[in-house]
Design a protein around this motif. Structure first.
Motif, short mmCIF file in Angstrom:
data_model
loop_
_atom_site.label_atom_id
_atom_site.label_comp_id
_atom_site.label_asym_id
_atom_site.label_seq_id
_atom_site.Cartn_x
_atom_site.Cartn_y
_atom_site.Cartn_z
N SER A 228 0.85 -1.19 0.00
CA SER A 228 0.00 0.00 0.00
C SER A 228 0.89 1.24 0.00
CB SER A 228 -0.87 0.03 1.26
OG SER A 228 -1.55 -1.18 1.43
N GLN B 147 0.62 5.19 0.27
CA GLN B 147 -0.19 6.39 0.52
C GLN B 147 0.65 7.59 0.10
OE1 GLN B 147 -2.58 5.50 4.50
NE2 GLN B 147 -0.50 4.80 4.65
N TYR C 179 -4.18 6.95 -2.19
CA TYR C 179 -3.62 5.66 -1.78
C TYR C 179 -3.66 4.74 -2.98
CZ TYR C 179 -4.55 1.01 0.52
OH TYR C 179 -4.60 -0.29 0.92
N GLY D 225 -5.36 4.78 4.29
CA GLY D 225 -5.79 3.40 4.47
C GLY D 225 -5.98 3.09 5.94
N GLU E 204 -3.39 0.98 7.35
CA GLU E 204 -2.07 1.51 6.96
C GLU E 204 -1.73 2.81 7.70
OE1 GLU E 204 -4.34 0.34 4.91
OE2 GLU E 204 -3.44 -0.82 3.28
#
Ligand code: AMP
Ligand code: GLY
Length: 452
Positions: free
Chosen positions: A218, A220, A293, A313, A316
């Motif tokens: 992930s 961001q 994201y 997230g 996250e």
């Protein structure tokens, strides 16, 4: 021996500042008045990080949760009505950060910007990269961002007809927001048809996608027009059970840094997967301003985008925000006021080398209907460097905390290495007790070996 802290000392600091809060404070007076919209672990993480900044005077959370009540003002008003705009005026809010996807998609960013404050949330039009997967796919193709091959159909019935012509693995996705339940990775036609018949995809358009194989990460980023500032990458653990088994969830835990996308590759990957989208949106006259994201798959051919989210997230944010050094509130304010390029030019953001691991202690039944209303024990026993970021809790007048949803408590631990953070997080997760509590045992297991 590690010192046992009743609670993070940051709470004491923010409480003192709140006591000193001047009700007559004018706009622009020293110290930011901040508003965090959300009730989950992500909103807690945002408020917790703001609370560590000397530049922050007050933090309000709408609707907040039982844990945020310890150090922020939890304001019991709906997050989607006129009352929020009135609150912004009366509390002299300077900076608002919107957490949840449905509120971003509803255009809350546009509404809050009318109050002439710094708002971290894209416009409804720019947030379309999240609320329409079809739009995101069209934009990726236009902008040359690598992603899975796809076809869109007006509804499930049309996708059903198309499936008669093909067999083999296929990913079936709802076009719109589906609370994380709109994606099925089907092994064959039968599974794909079952997904279409399940009703989970809603009534709208449906996408069929080529399945990609690889590891997920992930990324961001902060996006303001064509300016893209990547945050340290993280990895989520979406399945409910150990070894990535069981149903998909909102996320059972996270780790940052991750060996799937090391910190020092974030800039190049953001350049390939986020910057072209930022430019394409700007070109269309709907520039993006907020957190963007990218959900990524590291395939044999490099990184491909699975999805975009128009917000931080969850979980996250819980492991990445603690790694942001310096004046986070100032960074968010610059983003929210459209001054990101100028701000990072003058004070480039810096990120700590410390590793953070989040183990989510969930309520029985999650991701189905969770058991709620159970008293949470053990919150006062966490070692230094370990935090209980409340995800779904209520606080009773006697100070006791009870569960109010599935992802009840995020146990977030920092360490010099992932292995150290992971050990601390699991020691602490075992101390959080309520009937039916459960968590995954293999969060960050791979990173603990691979990244040190
Ligand atoms: P999304 O909401 O689109 O990220 O999808 C949720 C999850 O479904 C992702 O995190 C992946 O695990 C999986 N997924 C989505 N699209 C694909 C794809 N094209 N190939 C393989 N897995 C996918
Ligand atoms: N962790 C995935 C999400 O926030 O949607």
């Amino acid at each position: 021996m590690r010192r046992l802290l009743g609670r993070d000392s940051v709470f004491d600091i923010i409480r003192e500042r709140r006591a000193a809060r001047s009700p007559g404070r004018g706009a622009g007076a020293p110290g930011l008045n901040c508003l965090v919209v959300g009730a989950d672990g992500r909103a807690y993480a945002i408020a917790w990080r703001l609370a560590r900044d000397a530049t922050v005077a007050t933090i309000d959370a709408v609707p907040g949760n039982g844990g945020m009540a310890l150090f922020a003002r939890v304001v019991d008003i709906p997050a989607d009505g006129d009352a929020l705009e009135q609150h912004i005026a009366s509390a002299r809010i300077d900076l608002a950060i919107v957490g949840p996807d449905d509120l971003v998609a509803s255009g809350l960013g546009d509404r809050l910007r009318r109050a002439d404050i710094a708002v971290v949330a894209p416009s409804r039009e720019a947030a379309r990269v999240e609320w329409s997967k079809r739009f995101a796919k069209e934009l990726m193709d236009e902008a040359g961002v690598p992603s899975a091959a796809w076809t869109a159909y007006p509804d499930a019935a049309a996708a059903r007809i198309a499936l008669e012509e093909r067999d083999g693995p296929v990913v079936v996705k709802a076009d719109g927001l589906a609370r994380g339940k709109g994606v099925f990775v089907a092994g064959d036609r039968e599974e794909a048809l079952a997904a279409l018949d399940s009703g989970a995809l809603g009534k709208g358009a449906v996408l069929l996608e080529e399945p990609l194989a690889g590891d997920e990460a992930s990324l961001q980023t902060l996006v303001d027009g064509e300016t893209v500032v990547p945050l340290p990458p993280a990895r989520d653990h979406k399945r409910a059970g150990d070894g990535d088994t069981g149903p998909n969830t909102g996320g059972m835990g996270a780790v940052s840094p991750t060996s799937v996308l090391p910190d020092d590759e974030a800039r190049d990957v953001a350049e390939a997967t986020v910057a072209p989208i930022a430019r394409a949106l700007a070109r269309r006259g709907t520039p993006y301003r907020g957190v963007l994201y990218a959900g990524l798959m590291r395939t044999a051919r490099g990184f491909a985008v699975l999805e975009y989210n128009a917000r931080f997230g969850d979980p996250e944010a819980e492991v990445v925000l603690p790694r942001i050094e310096g004046d986070f509130a100032g960074l968010m304010r610059a983003l929210g006021e459209g001054r990101l390029a100028e701000h990072v030019g003058a004070s480039p953001p810096s990120f700590s080398d410390r590793a953070f691991v989040d183990v989510v202690v969930c309520a029985q039944g999650y991701p189905g209907a969770p058991r709620t209303g159970d008293r949470v024990e053990g919150l006062e026993e966490l070692p230094e460097g370990v935090y209980a970021f409340h995800g779904a809790t209520r606080r009773a007048p006697d100070g006791s905390v009870t569960t109010s949803g599935g992802r009840a408590i995020h146990v977030v631990a920092g360490g010099a290495s992932v292995a150290e953070a992971r050990t601390l997080a699991y020691e602490a997760a075992a101390r959080i007790r309520f009937p039916g509590a459960f968590y995954r045992h293999d969060i960050a297991a791979r990173e603990a070996v691979a990244v040190s």
